[in-house]
Design an enzyme around this catalytic site. Sequence first.
Site, PDB file in Angstrom:
ATOM      1  N   CYS A 198       0.833  -1.206   0.000  1.00  0.00           N
ATOM      2  CA  CYS A 198       0.000   0.000   0.000  1.00  0.00           C
ATOM      3  C   CYS A 198       0.870   1.259   0.000  1.00  0.00           C
ATOM      4  CB  CYS A 198      -0.985  -0.040   1.167  1.00  0.00           C
ATOM      5  SG  CYS A 198      -2.361   1.110   0.953  1.00  0.00           S
ATOM      6  N   HIS A 241      -3.660  -4.786  -0.555  1.00  0.00           N
ATOM      7  CA  HIS A 241      -3.232  -5.472   0.665  1.00  0.00           C
ATOM      8  C   HIS A 241      -3.277  -6.982   0.449  1.00  0.00           C
ATOM      9  CE1 HIS A 241      -3.093  -2.033   3.462  1.00  0.00           C
ATOM     10  NE2 HIS A 241      -3.972  -1.508   2.632  1.00  0.00           N
ATOM     11  N   GLU A 299      -2.382  -9.213   2.407  1.00  0.00           N
ATOM     12  CA  GLU A 299      -2.759  -9.855   3.675  1.00  0.00           C
ATOM     13  C   GLU A 299      -4.262  -9.801   3.909  1.00  0.00           C
ATOM     14  OE1 GLU A 299      -1.463  -6.936   3.348  1.00  0.00           O
ATOM     15  OE2 GLU A 299      -2.308  -5.523   4.779  1.00  0.00           O
TER      16      GLU A 299
END
Lengths: 220, 251
Positions: free
Chosen positions: A84, A182, A184
Amino acid sequence: MSAAARVVVVRTGTANLASVLAGLRRAGAVPEVSDARAAIVAADRLVLPGVGAFGAAMERLIACELVDVLADRVRAGRPTLAVCLGLQLLGTGSAESPGVAGLGVLAAGATRFGAGVRVPQLGWNRVTPEPGCRLLTEGYAYFANSYRLTAAPPGWSAAWAEYDGRFVAALERGPVLACQFHPELSGAWGLALLRRWLAAADVGGGRRATGADAGRVAPC
Amino acid sequence: MLTRRIIPCLDCRDGRVVKGVRFQGLRDAGSPAELAAAYEAQGADELVLLDVSATPEGRGTQVETVRQVRAVLSIPLTVGGGVRDADSARALLEAGADKVAVNTAAVREPELLTRLAREFGCQCTVLAVDAARRAGGGWEVVVTSGRERTGLDAGEWCSRGVACGAGEILLTSWDRDGTRAGYDLDLLRAVTRAVSVPVIASGGAASPEHLCDALEAGADAVLAASIFHDAEYTVGDIKRALVARGVAVRT
């Protein structure tokens, strides 16, 4: 990937760090958080997460004396994942914080999405990699950003997405991966990407015998 | 292109998911971590976890609940309920929330939104607004779980909240919440016109058609609780219905 791939995560701020750590753990890695220069120099695998404002994040990297360390390791092609704002920090600067220089590894600066779309962009967008990408595949990724790169810097393979026109969803070069989204938070697709990056980090020559306890250094 | 989001909501009390109408008559609906994992597997795009504990002791379990959910969840998590200041927001973020939702505390002190946005980023700062229809037209913001009317116009308050730093609006129709009568589409249109940030519609969903209607009326995301907890529809069922109506979703 080795049984316990140790990863140093740079402490760039509070928000979202727990999600990054949880994602890395699910991918089979053993993450440690640090902002100590020595730990970041020694890290076999490094994650540069990023949230909040560009200027504040650069201030923090300067205060921790990490600017040259981070730029050098990305230039040297050492295994690094930027997430990001982390991607934007690698660039020359951002319209979010005029006059603040980025790490300058990517010859591109971030600009704000236009007034015709809702900002921030929050949600899942389709990512399409260029043919040269090895880690990035086509799929949906979760984005949470107001700024983005609209041009890919030379020497990098890009993946693209559409929001107020085309923008850079991610960049890769060897074991260096920079994602505007992202990974994750991008479900099974993101988890698979994290695993491919960890595997590339092993193959990419990032492993060194000295890395094992590198994270246990006092923070700056 | 950016897809529309389907967001199951976990209302939690003392560490358990509960369901009820307007926070009354709460019944146990399961373990937060188990439900979170199940909804992600069904294709949920994001989760919202709201703490509706009646006591500070009950609310103390919230951080641990967030930690348990985060360990199994690889999609975004917004947490709200009892966020009073930057410290309580930080505790939730450190436990694994990606965004925090502020409701009553923001009405009492709008500068809280500014502080959260400065410290954590606007993409992390969600303004939760409960809006009730006024007899004379329009919508009024209500707080403390609907017990207190504020006199604030919903659209004006959302607009001010965004100016203060909110990066997303979680908009609940107080009149429709728990009624299964569908989202308040007029309220939704009024607020999406008033702000430039994404808006999540909440309150009243009972069918795939209701979610379609809200997305077509301009919502960027739709939140629902009981239709998922009661297993009337899976997230996958909803997404198939949306695709059939030409709404772009992640499949």
